[in-house]
Design a protein around this motif. Structure first.
Motif, PDB file in Angstrom:
ATOM      1  N   ASN A 134       0.795  -1.225   0.000  1.00  0.00           N
ATOM      2  CA  ASN A 134       0.000   0.000   0.000  1.00  0.00           C
ATOM      3  C   ASN A 134       0.826   1.274   0.000  1.00  0.00           C
ATOM      4  OD1 ASN A 134      -2.602  -1.121  -0.057  1.00  0.00           O
ATOM      5  ND2 ASN A 134      -2.344  -1.723   2.093  1.00  0.00           N
ATOM      6  N   GLU A 135       2.010   1.200   0.662  1.00  0.00           N
ATOM      7  CA  GLU A 135       2.813   2.411   0.805  1.00  0.00           C
ATOM      8  C   GLU A 135       3.391   2.849  -0.539  1.00  0.00           C
ATOM      9  OE1 GLU A 135       3.295   4.111   3.719  1.00  0.00           O
ATOM     10  OE2 GLU A 135       1.754   2.700   4.467  1.00  0.00           O
ATOM     11  N   SER A 136       3.481   4.173  -0.721  1.00  0.00           N
ATOM     12  CA  SER A 136       4.143   4.685  -1.904  1.00  0.00           C
ATOM     13  C   SER A 136       5.649   4.749  -1.636  1.00  0.00           C
ATOM     14  CB  SER A 136       3.589   6.083  -2.202  1.00  0.00           C
ATOM     15  OG  SER A 136       4.498   6.796  -2.993  1.00  0.00           O
ATOM     16  N   VAL A 137       6.452   4.202  -2.551  1.00  0.00           N
ATOM     17  CA  VAL A 137       7.908   4.297  -2.376  1.00  0.00           C
ATOM     18  C   VAL A 137       8.508   5.426  -3.206  1.00  0.00           C
ATOM     19  CG1 VAL A 137       8.445   1.972  -1.554  1.00  0.00           C
ATOM     20  CG2 VAL A 137       8.199   2.366  -4.008  1.00  0.00           C
ATOM     21  N   LEU A 138       7.827   5.755  -4.303  1.00  0.00           N
ATOM     22  CA  LEU A 138       8.324   6.844  -5.143  1.00  0.00           C
ATOM     23  C   LEU A 138       7.126   7.659  -5.599  1.00  0.00           C
ATOM     24  CD1 LEU A 138      10.933   7.895  -6.778  1.00  0.00           C
ATOM     25  CD2 LEU A 138       9.911   6.698  -8.710  1.00  0.00           C
ATOM     26  N   SER A 139       7.292   8.974  -5.497  1.00  0.00           N
ATOM     27  CA  SER A 139       6.186   9.825  -5.901  1.00  0.00           C
ATOM     28  C   SER A 139       6.727  10.941  -6.780  1.00  0.00           C
ATOM     29  CB  SER A 139       5.526  10.349  -4.613  1.00  0.00           C
ATOM     30  OG  SER A 139       4.896  11.555  -4.858  1.00  0.00           O
ATOM     31  N   VAL A 140       6.200  11.003  -7.981  1.00  0.00           N
ATOM     32  CA  VAL A 140       6.650  12.014  -8.937  1.00  0.00           C
ATOM     33  C   VAL A 140       5.494  12.980  -9.141  1.00  0.00           C
ATOM     34  CG1 VAL A 140       7.266  12.360 -11.367  1.00  0.00           C
ATOM     35  CG2 VAL A 140       8.351  10.540 -10.060  1.00  0.00           C
ATOM     36  N   GLU A 141       5.755  14.262  -8.877  1.00  0.00           N
ATOM     37  CA  GLU A 141       4.657  15.226  -8.829  1.00  0.00           C
ATOM     38  C   GLU A 141       4.853  16.359  -9.833  1.00  0.00           C
ATOM     39  OE1 GLU A 141       4.993  16.152  -4.703  1.00  0.00           O
ATOM     40  OE2 GLU A 141       4.451  14.105  -4.128  1.00  0.00           O
ATOM     41  N   GLY A 142       4.161  16.263 -10.933  1.00  0.00           N
ATOM     42  CA  GLY A 142       4.132  17.342 -11.919  1.00  0.00           C
ATOM     43  C   GLY A 142       5.477  17.798 -12.427  1.00  0.00           C
ATOM     44  N   ILE A 143       6.347  16.852 -12.803  1.00  0.00           N
ATOM     45  CA  ILE A 143       7.671  17.301 -13.254  1.00  0.00           C
ATOM     46  C   ILE A 143       7.677  17.685 -14.744  1.00  0.00           C
ATOM     47  CG2 ILE A 143       9.011  16.066 -11.499  1.00  0.00           C
ATOM     48  CD1 ILE A 143       9.692  13.974 -13.684  1.00  0.00           C
ATOM     49  N   SER A 144       8.422  18.744 -15.025  1.00  0.00           N
ATOM     50  CA  SER A 144       8.732  19.142 -16.397  1.00  0.00           C
ATOM     51  C   SER A 144      10.229  19.427 -16.415  1.00  0.00           C
ATOM     52  CB  SER A 144       7.984  20.416 -16.788  1.00  0.00           C
ATOM     53  OG  SER A 144       6.590  20.239 -16.662  1.00  0.00           O
ATOM     54  N   ASP A 145      10.866  19.137 -17.530  1.00  0.00           N
ATOM     55  CA  ASP A 145      12.303  19.434 -17.574  1.00  0.00           C
ATOM     56  C   ASP A 145      12.528  20.762 -18.294  1.00  0.00           C
ATOM     57  OD1 ASP A 145      11.644  18.182 -20.088  1.00  0.00           O
ATOM     58  OD2 ASP A 145      13.789  18.105 -20.486  1.00  0.00           O
ATOM     59  N   VAL A 146      13.754  21.250 -18.171  1.00  0.00           N
ATOM     60  CA  VAL A 146      14.068  22.580 -18.675  1.00  0.00           C
ATOM     61  C   VAL A 146      13.831  22.676 -20.186  1.00  0.00           C
ATOM     62  CG1 VAL A 146      15.873  24.324 -18.855  1.00  0.00           C
ATOM     63  CG2 VAL A 146      15.746  22.895 -16.834  1.00  0.00           C
ATOM     64  N   SER A 147      14.168  21.598 -20.915  1.00  0.00           N
ATOM     65  CA  SER A 147      14.014  21.646 -22.372  1.00  0.00           C
ATOM     66  C   SER A 147      12.558  21.465 -22.810  1.00  0.00           C
ATOM     67  CB  SER A 147      14.870  20.556 -23.024  1.00  0.00           C
ATOM     68  OG  SER A 147      14.264  19.299 -22.817  1.00  0.00           O
ATOM     69  N   ARG A 182      17.994  18.673 -15.474  1.00  0.00           N
ATOM     70  CA  ARG A 182      17.466  19.792 -14.685  1.00  0.00           C
ATOM     71  C   ARG A 182      15.965  19.895 -14.839  1.00  0.00           C
ATOM     72  NH1 ARG A 182      20.314  24.666 -15.706  1.00  0.00           N
ATOM     73  NH2 ARG A 182      18.392  25.711 -15.151  1.00  0.00           N
ATOM     74  N   LEU A 183      15.271  19.981 -13.716  1.00  0.00           N
ATOM     75  CA  LEU A 183      13.824  20.120 -13.756  1.00  0.00           C
ATOM     76  C   LEU A 183      13.443  21.590 -13.708  1.00  0.00           C
ATOM     77  CD1 LEU A 183      12.582  17.323 -11.337  1.00  0.00           C
ATOM     78  CD2 LEU A 183      12.842  17.254 -13.816  1.00  0.00           C
ATOM     79  N   ALA A 184      12.395  21.937 -14.468  1.00  0.00           N
ATOM     80  CA  ALA A 184      11.891  23.309 -14.421  1.00  0.00           C
ATOM     81  C   ALA A 184      10.854  23.431 -13.313  1.00  0.00           C
ATOM     82  CB  ALA A 184      11.277  23.680 -15.767  1.00  0.00           C
ATOM     83  N   SER A 185      10.141  22.347 -13.064  1.00  0.00           N
ATOM     84  CA  SER A 185       9.141  22.370 -11.998  1.00  0.00           C
ATOM     85  C   SER A 185       8.842  20.945 -11.567  1.00  0.00           C
ATOM     86  CB  SER A 185       7.854  23.031 -12.495  1.00  0.00           C
ATOM     87  OG  SER A 185       7.393  22.316 -13.623  1.00  0.00           O
ATOM     88  N   GLY A 186       8.140  20.838 -10.426  1.00  0.00           N
ATOM     89  CA  GLY A 186       7.743  19.532  -9.928  1.00  0.00           C
ATOM     90  C   GLY A 186       8.695  18.993  -8.878  1.00  0.00           C
TER      91      GLY A 186
END
Ligand SMILES: Nc1ncnc2c1ncn2[C@@H]1O[C@H](COP(=O)(O)OP(=O)(O)OP(=O)(O)O)[C@@H](O)[C@H]1O
Ligand SMILES: [Mg+2]
Length: 502
Positions: free
Chosen positions: A248-261, A299-303
């Motif tokens: 049930n537990e989340s081990v990885l959570s990716v939240e709204g990522i966008s990269d610089v390019s 490099r991430l722009a956001s998230g």
């Protein structure tokens, strides 16, 4: 033909086979069977221990590839490398520019482009001589590599696992391209592990097993099952089901990522303990960027990215590894392994930084036994010599080594990109089984793969990437390959942003 390598490994044992003019002749065999060795001998790259070659009924023992090229033999290697920052035409003509030099030694670019364009036209390809190599997807780069060989007027073309790097729907296009080469009257040797491709393309098939030729067959006289049996000697079950140990537990959570390019756009997903989450998609739709974003080299722009609740977005790769991430890159020769170093050094790479082998000094015996256990567990065939340079291993054996090393980290999350590209049925099963064992311990796996069959057999859930977005999500057992392929090719879902931020 026989070949025993200096370390004593018998790669070929008195093998004999014959290729007919104008045919596509497939050579199949599991990892380490001796396929590349045999081809490298034909191409003059390595010397056989004994045996002889007749080429157009003449004795032929090339001491250097230039002698093979002079006779019209061309080869595209398993781990090909193109110069990245130049154009298609420059790459194809590389080393032959003097053909287009004027008296003032300037290269006549127009003439050069034209001569390349005429070859491209003859093969009805959709690339331009002016395209830069680094702007092309892998599948096109692969074709450029073959054009380079054809440009040198090769009549006998050796392709060593050309499709390993291609996504499923790039393959048919590529096979058509190879048929076009046969139509030009040329002879093709085609090496592949994928029997579907082999049966679609080849006229005849030669099967190698552990350095022996089992036989050469007309395609019409054999079927996939019998060839698979001759390759590995036992029947294998090709169908698989995903593991069943979802927590049930989340081990990885990716939240709204966008990269610089702007390649990855607003991507969100959760990975649970015990889960294998598959990312399907045609190559070039953000898979590499997703891998790099997770690895910490983009490099991430956001998230934000969280590993068991803590943000890892600002950590570098080494720090992420320390936090519990393991990484199987699809660039095993370039980034995953140090080819000129030994097997033991490669197994120790990374691990010694975590103090696994004593705080200051690495105990030799510990390093040895650690490496020997990886070599044994992952069946890395190296003639029992762990001091062998990794470069000397076959492609599949390198991959098993890389997978073994990464899983030995006992990671919380394993990110695997194309983990079985170019490996045979047996090695593929071994790698899949190791993922299954890992998730049983509660770890999660991100499986980025161009091989839809692999994802459907292994992942509990599939997200399809298209142009850097998650365009759909499906959960086992509700997989529908036709539907997935529609999303992969953008027929469906491209304008639909439902899954981009949830
Ligand atoms: N330079 C070398 N020195 C020692 N052993 C080698 C060398 N090159 C290859 N080998 C070994 O010879 C055997 C045959 O290797 P080869 O690369 O020909 O296999 P392959 O059939 O092409 O496999 P794959 O499908 O994995 O590419 C393997 O066991 C490999 O580890
Ligand atoms: Mg090979």
């Amino acid at each position: 033909m026989s070949k025993t390598y200096p370390n004593g490994l018998e790669a070929l044992r008195e093998v004999s086979f014959e290729v007919r003019k104008g045919e596509i002749h497939a050579i199949v065999g599991e990892n380490g069977a001796g396929k590349s060795t045999l081809m490298n001998i034909l191409f003059g790259l390595i010397k056989p221990t004994s045996g002889e070659i007749l080429f157009n009924n003449n004795h032929f023992s090339p001491k250097h590839p230039s002698e093979a090229i002079d006779l019209g033999i061309g080869m595209v290697h398993q781990h090909f490398k193109l110069v990245q920052s130049i154009t298609v035409a420059e790459n194809i003509v590389l080393g032959m520019e003097n053909r287009f030099q004027s008296k003032l030694r300037r290269v006549d670019r127009e003439a050069m482009n034209e001569s390349v364009a005429s070859l491209i036209d003859r093969l009805r390809m959709s690339i331009s001589p002016d395209d830069r190599i680094d702007s092309l997807p892998i599948s096109k780069r692969q074709q450029v590599e073959i054009l380079k060989v054809l440009y040198r007027e090769a009549d006998f073309v050796i392709l060593d696992e050309p499709t390993a790097v291609l996504a499923p729907n790039e393959v048919e296009d590529f096979l058509e391209f190879v048929r076009g080469i046969r139509e030009m009257g040329k002879t093709v040797i085609f090496i592949s592990h994928r029997l579907g491709e082999v049966f679609s393309l080849a006229d005849r098939i030669t099967i190698l097993r552990r350095g022996n030729v089992i036989g050469t067959f007309d395609k019409r006289d054999v079927d996939r099952e019998s060839v698979a049996n001759m390759m590995i000697g036992t029947a294998t079950d090709l169908s698989e089901d995903p593991p069943d140990c979802l927590g049930n537990e989340s081990v990885l959570s990716v939240e709204g990522i966008s990269d610089v390019s702007g390649t990855i756009r607003d991507l969100s997903f959760q990975l649970r303990e015990g889960e294998i989450l598959g990312f399907a998609g045609v190559g070039g739709n953000g898979q590499e960027e997703l891998f790099e974003a997770l690895a910490g080299s983009l490099r991430l722009a956001s998230g934000d990215i969280r590993l068991v609740g803590s943000s890892i977005s600002s950590l570098d790769t080494l720090e992420r590894r320390r936090a519990g991430l393991a990484l199987i890159t699809d660039d095993r020769m370039g980034k995953g392994l140090a080819p000129d170093r030994s097997i033991v050094e490669n197994c120790m790479a990374g691990h010694h930084k975590f103090g696994k082998f004593g705080k200051w000094l690495i105990k030799d015996t510990d390093a040895r036994s650690f490496t020997e256990s990886i070599v044994a567990d992952y069946d890395v065939r190296c003639g029992k010599n762990i001091k062998t340079a990794v470069r000397a291993l076959s492609g599949g054996n390198m991959q098993k080594l890389l997978v073994g090393r990464e899983i030995a980290y006992e990671p919380v999350v394993l990110v695997a990109a194309q983990p079985t590209a170019g490996v045979d049925v047996a090695a593929r099963k071994l790698i899949h089984d190791s993922f299954r064992r890992l998730v049983k311990t509660g770890s999660g796996v991100i499986l980025i793969s161009g091989d839809l069959e692999e994802i459907m057999g292994l992942a509990n859930r599939i997200i399809v990437l298209y142009r850097g977005r998650a365009v759909t999500e499906m959960t086992h057992p509700h997989y529908d390959p036709t539907e997935i392929s529609y999303y992969m090719t953008g027929i469906r879902g491209a304008q639909d942003d439902r899954y981009s931020h949830s």
